[in-house]
Design a protein around this motif. Structure first.
Motif, short mmCIF file in Angstrom:
data_model
loop_
_atom_site.label_atom_id
_atom_site.label_comp_id
_atom_site.label_asym_id
_atom_site.label_seq_id
_atom_site.Cartn_x
_atom_site.Cartn_y
_atom_site.Cartn_z
N TRP A 92 0.80 -1.23 0.00
CA TRP A 92 0.00 0.00 0.00
C TRP A 92 0.83 1.28 0.00
O TRP A 92 0.33 2.34 -0.39
CB TRP A 92 -0.92 0.01 1.23
N ALA A 93 2.07 1.23 0.49
CA ALA A 93 2.83 2.44 0.78
C ALA A 93 2.93 3.41 -0.40
O ALA A 93 2.66 4.61 -0.26
CB ALA A 93 4.24 2.08 1.28
N LEU A 94 3.31 2.92 -1.57
CA LEU A 94 3.48 3.81 -2.73
C LEU A 94 2.15 4.40 -3.19
O LEU A 94 2.09 5.56 -3.61
CB LEU A 94 4.17 3.07 -3.88
N PHE A 95 1.10 3.62 -3.09
CA PHE A 95 -0.23 4.13 -3.45
C PHE A 95 -0.68 5.22 -2.48
O PHE A 95 -1.21 6.26 -2.89
CB PHE A 95 -1.25 2.99 -3.47
N ILE A 96 -0.46 4.97 -1.18
CA ILE A 96 -0.80 5.99 -0.17
C ILE A 96 -0.01 7.26 -0.44
O ILE A 96 -0.56 8.38 -0.44
CB ILE A 96 -0.52 5.48 1.25
N LEU A 97 1.31 7.11 -0.67
CA LEU A 97 2.18 8.26 -0.90
C LEU A 97 1.73 9.06 -2.12
O LEU A 97 1.72 10.30 -2.08
CB LEU A 97 3.62 7.79 -1.07
N ALA A 98 1.35 8.36 -3.19
CA ALA A 98 0.88 9.06 -4.39
C ALA A 98 -0.36 9.88 -4.08
O ALA A 98 -0.48 11.05 -4.50
CB ALA A 98 0.58 8.04 -5.49
N GLY A 99 -1.29 9.30 -3.34
CA GLY A 99 -2.50 10.03 -2.96
C GLY A 99 -2.19 11.21 -2.06
O GLY A 99 -2.77 12.29 -2.20
N VAL A 100 -1.24 11.02 -1.12
CA VAL A 100 -0.85 12.10 -0.20
C VAL A 100 -0.22 13.27 -0.95
O VAL A 100 -0.56 14.43 -0.70
CB VAL A 100 0.13 11.56 0.86
N LEU A 101 0.70 12.98 -1.84
CA LEU A 101 1.38 14.05 -2.57
C LEU A 101 0.40 14.87 -3.41
O LEU A 101 0.48 16.10 -3.47
CB LEU A 101 2.49 13.47 -3.45
N THR A 154 -4.73 4.63 -2.33
CA THR A 154 -4.57 5.97 -2.91
C THR A 154 -5.64 6.91 -2.39
O THR A 154 -5.37 8.07 -2.06
CB THR A 154 -4.65 5.90 -4.46
N SER A 155 -6.86 6.42 -2.29
CA SER A 155 -7.97 7.23 -1.80
C SER A 155 -7.77 7.62 -0.34
O SER A 155 -8.03 8.76 0.05
CB SER A 155 -9.30 6.47 -1.95
#
Length: 274
Positions: A92-101, A154-155
């Protein structure tokens, strides 16, 4: 620094009270600090003459900054109990980071009224979840495939960074909806909170434009006085809230908090539309 605090004693006391309040509620009810800190700062800053739009931007960024140290402390506790799912985090980490940025960049560009609207909606949904879904069975037997999980992650990163909350408010209800163990959902959410808060707060600190009516001690969109006042008191009073939970009816208190959160969400929506 001491002179600065003395010259802004009313602000310091109000922010310190916010930290105490957030810490007790976090320990007592198991709710994330952001869902408490954002609305309190939103109305508090307006009391000091800050516009609603600016208040929401600064409340969002400051809340995310306070989540960084508290999530680190929480991760250690949950990791010791084996409740942090590193396999899920790895995926999940990269997807979370993409959503955060994306979300944190948008915060520095959009009108604060949109964030107030979004927080109001999320607060109301969270309140309704606390009132009606606590203890209910899962709707699905397992998490979706990797693509579906990528959308979820990401959401979570996107919406959490936009309204100043950690991972727990959105990730715990979503994970438990898919029959994910509740204790692991809470522990993993602590780690998700760090993935969200650190890059989001840094983005808003570095590229956020400080509003002209921002309260004293605001850099970028982060109010450093708020950060300094809130964090140690939240950490200090969270164990006190946890002790109270053992003596009081936490389930009933959680429903009372849900009603307060529902009213808060409605009030924030009213401020946007009325």
């Amino acid at each position: 620094m001491i002179e600065f605090f003395l010259n802004n004693i009313a602000t310091v006391l109000a922010l310190a009270t916010t930290g105490i309040f957030a810490g007790i509620l976090a320990g007592l009810l198991g709710v994330g600090g952001g869902i408490v800190i954002v609305p309190v700062l939103f109305f508090l800053f307006q009391g000091f003459g800050v516009s609603a739009e600016s208040a929401m931007l600064i409340a969002t960024a400051t809340s995310l900054a306070t989540i960084i140290p508290t999530s680190i402390s929480s991760i250690r506790s949950h990791q010791a109990k084996g409740n942090v799912d590193t396999d899920l985090l790895t995926h999940w980490a990269l997807f979370i980071l993409a959503g955060v940025l994306l979300g944190s960049w948008l915060v520095t560009r959009v009108d604060g009224a949109w964030l107030t609207l979004l927080f109001g909606v999320i607060a109301m949904l969270s309140a309704l979840n606390m009132l009606f879904r606590t203890g209910k069975s899962a709707l699905f037997q397992q998490l979706p495939g990797r693509g579906g999980q990528g959308v979820m992650a990401t959401s979570i990163g996107f919406f959490s960074s936009m309204v100043g909350i950690g991972g727990g408010t959105l990730s715990v209800p979503l994970l438990t909806l898919y029959n994910y163990p509740a204790h692991k959902a809470v522990g993993t959410a602590a780690a998700i909170g760090l993935i969200i808060s650190l890059p989001a707060a840094l983005t808003m600190l570095i590229i956020g434009d400080t509003p002209a009516d921002a309260p004293a001690g605001t850099f970028g969109l982060v109010n450093l006085i708020g950060f300094i006042c809130i964090v140690p008191l939240t950490v200090k009073f969270a164990p006190i809230g946890a002790s109270l939970a053992a003596k009081l009816d936490a389930a009933r208190l959680k429903k009372i908090f849900a009603l307060v959160l529902l009213i808060t969400g409605l009030r924030m929506l009213a401020q946007v539309f009325l």
